[in-house]
Write an enzyme that holds these catalytic residues in place. Structure first.
Site, mmCIF file in Angstrom:
data_model
loop_
_atom_site.group_PDB
_atom_site.id
_atom_site.type_symbol
_atom_site.label_atom_id
_atom_site.label_comp_id
_atom_site.label_asym_id
_atom_site.label_seq_id
_atom_site.Cartn_x
_atom_site.Cartn_y
_atom_site.Cartn_z
ATOM 1 N N GLU A 91 15.749 27.881 47.654
ATOM 2 C CA GLU A 91 15.783 26.836 46.815
ATOM 3 C C GLU A 91 16.754 25.883 46.920
ATOM 4 O OE1 GLU A 91 16.021 28.408 42.801
ATOM 5 O OE2 GLU A 91 18.077 29.616 43.254
ATOM 6 N N PRO A 114 21.811 42.044 39.425
ATOM 7 C CA PRO A 114 22.907 41.375 40.194
ATOM 8 C C PRO A 114 22.467 41.182 41.558
ATOM 9 C CG PRO A 114 23.931 43.106 39.627
ATOM 10 C CD PRO A 114 22.649 43.381 39.156
ATOM 11 N N ILE A 134 20.667 40.576 29.499
ATOM 12 C CA ILE A 134 19.697 39.683 29.711
ATOM 13 C C ILE A 134 18.322 40.703 29.927
ATOM 14 C CG2 ILE A 134 18.145 38.096 31.174
ATOM 15 C CD1 ILE A 134 21.034 36.908 32.308
ATOM 16 N N ARG A 158 18.097 36.503 40.844
ATOM 17 C CA ARG A 158 18.644 35.732 42.079
ATOM 18 C C ARG A 158 17.459 35.968 42.966
ATOM 19 N NH1 ARG A 158 21.751 33.432 39.387
ATOM 20 N NH2 ARG A 158 24.112 33.685 39.295
ATOM 21 N N ASP A 171 11.711 31.613 38.785
ATOM 22 C CA ASP A 171 12.611 30.485 38.411
ATOM 23 C C ASP A 171 13.774 30.518 39.496
ATOM 24 O OD1 ASP A 171 13.764 28.391 36.484
ATOM 25 O OD2 ASP A 171 15.556 29.978 36.305
ATOM 26 N N HIS A 203 15.335 26.718 38.750
ATOM 27 C CA HIS A 203 16.322 27.270 38.178
ATOM 28 C C HIS A 203 16.991 27.019 36.990
ATOM 29 C CE1 HIS A 203 19.668 29.877 40.419
ATOM 30 N NE2 HIS A 203 20.005 29.874 39.232
ATOM 31 N N THR A 247 14.075 35.703 37.310
ATOM 32 C CA THR A 247 14.974 34.829 36.813
ATOM 33 C C THR A 247 16.402 35.126 37.172
ATOM 34 O OG1 THR A 247 15.169 35.763 34.612
ATOM 35 C CG2 THR A 247 13.605 33.866 34.785
ATOM 36 N N ASP A 277 18.305 50.954 36.399
ATOM 37 C CA ASP A 277 19.693 50.256 36.525
ATOM 38 C C ASP A 277 20.673 51.074 37.297
ATOM 39 O OD1 ASP A 277 21.216 47.864 34.763
ATOM 40 O OD2 ASP A 277 22.605 49.167 35.960
#
Length: 441
Positions: free
Chosen positions: A374, A314, A262, A345, A369, A406, A343, A281
């Site tokens: 939520e 993640p 993604i 977590r 998102d 979401h 978008t 990363d």
């Protein structure tokens, strides 16, 4: 355009599993694949259209490829069709000596859009099927609803379901052996408890990275250009531009946190806008640097340089993890007028730090998102209720914040992939086949 004529060899024609596997392959191709059978045709990346052709054994298909990789695309299509025919022969032989039991699955949080693919792909038992029997429950899975799984071999859960130790132990007591997650994330399941109870947990590692990345840019641009406000104004006959000022993305710096599939898609989108892309990363992919797509930097440098920060990492708890990656300290390093989109977590962002910074005018635009707190809202219609969720209410009071429910995953291609991979996972478990990277450990 290139064309291939193919005669179907599998005993059941192209039914649920072969159709799903073919659609998965065709979705990833650069060329568009069209299958013609008699006077009907189907786009081969759409499993429902393939199934509607009712292709039987011996049928001769005209398969055309149109796009950038036509010859290679037709080879891949032929390979997957031949592969499925071979698998069915092996499957048929194994049935003679070791019949496969139908796996009974309790499907929680069922929505109408879930049924579209799961209902069609789970039809029937035996050769060419997934050998699954699904019963739908509209309720979320929680410790309070876990007893509904009595009499089932497996449960199927989504991102807003809750499966802590208490619920896992209930499943174990009921004889449930498998938790199927129809999502990529697995932080809502107590994996330690599942391991202790001998329950396997399988997920969908990837479904449509394009869906999530495209949604990220869509809501980011909505917040940037205040499109949510502009549309409402025009509906009310107000054409004033005050309060709608945005910024160009061209020549700005995009910071990508997390460069999996993604994150890579988002980097490509940002590149297309003419942005310089930097990234962080925990496990850098040097090939992305070598290709010229992005440059890896430290988290600190990314926070300091980026005009747009997009989260695709993640959620990892504990020391050195990504929980509250965006906090008061990291926000303090950011430029004034920075843009943020999440978008991935909700737990990646400290809500209190974000709200405090919004009050101080730190952000030009924030697009979410996902956000912590939520769960009670997600996929539920509260339009007749008071806005009782404190976090949602506080975030929505800022005109430069856009929140969606979401839904970044919510495209036809992604729903199809989720159903296909989830049922493949169920079949692999049921037949003792390798589970691969779908297994959560």
């Amino acid at each position: 355009m290139k064309t291939l004529n193919y005669q179907v060899k599998s005993n059941t024609g192209i039914h649920a599993r072969p159709a799903a596997n073919l659609a998965q392959v065709c979705t990833a191709l650069d060329s568009q694949i069209i299958i013609k059978y008699g006077d009907k045709s189907a786009n081969a990346n759409n499993v429902l259209q393939i199934l509607a052709l009712n292709i039987s054994k011996g049928a001769v298909l005209e398969i055309t490829a149109n796009g950038g990789d036509e010859e290679n695309a037709l080879k891949k299509v032929e390979e997957v069709l031949l592969q499925n025919a071979g698998k069915e022969e092996i499957y048929e032989q194994s049935q003679d000596t070791n019949p496969v039991k139908t796996l009974k699955i309790a499907f929680f949080g069922r929505k109408d859009y879930d049924r579209i693919y799961f209902k069609e792909l789970s039809k029937g038992t035996g050769e060419g099927t997934y050998n699954c029997e699904i019963q739908n429950f509209g309720t979320r899975f929680t410790p309070e609803t876990a007893d509904l799984a009595k009499g089932f071999d497996a449960v199927c859960l989504f991102v807003n379901d809750e499966c802590p130790r208490e619920a896992v132990e209930t499943l174990h007591r009921l004889g449930v052996r498998l938790i199927l997650l129809r999502c990529a994330g697995f932080n809502n399941v107590d994996l330690d408890a599942a391991k202790e109870c001998g329950i396997t947990v399988l997920r969908v590692p990837a479904y449509s990275p394009y869906a999530v990345a495209e949604h990220a840019m869509s809501i980011l641009m909505t917040a940037n250009r205040r499109l949510h406000k502009a549309v409402n104004r025009v509906r009310e006959n107000d054409f004033a531009l005050s309060g709608l000022l945005g910024v160009d993305l061209h020549n700005k710096v995009a910071g990508i946190l997390g460069t999996g599939r993604i994150g890579q898609c988002m980097a490509n989108i940002c590149k297309g806008y003419g942005m310089t892309v930097i990234a962080w990363d925990a496990y850098p992919n040097k090939q992305l640097e070598e290709s010229g797509l992005l440059t890896y930097v430290s988290k600190e440098e990314l926070f300091e340089r980026a005009d747009l920060i997009s989260l695709h990492a993640p959620l990892v708890m504990g020391e050195g993890g990504t929980y509250h990656l965006i906090n008061a300290e990291s926000i303090g390093r950011m430029k004034d007028g920075v843009m943020l989109v999440n978008t991935a977590r909700g737990g990646l962002v400290d809500n209190e730090a974000l709200i405090e910074a919004l009050r101080a005018g730190k952000f030009h635009a924030v697009a979410l998102d996902v956000y912590e707190g939520e769960d009670a809202n997600v996929y539920t219609d509260h339009s007749s209720d008071f806005l009782s969720n404190d976090i949602t209410a506080r975030l929505l009071m800022f005109p430069n914040v856009v929140i969606t429910s979401h839904q970044a995953f919510f495209t036809r291609e992604a729903l199809q992939a989720i159903a296909t991979v989830t049922l493949e996972n169920a079949r692999n478990f049921n037949e003792g086949l390798p589970l691969g990277n779908a297994e959560c450990k």
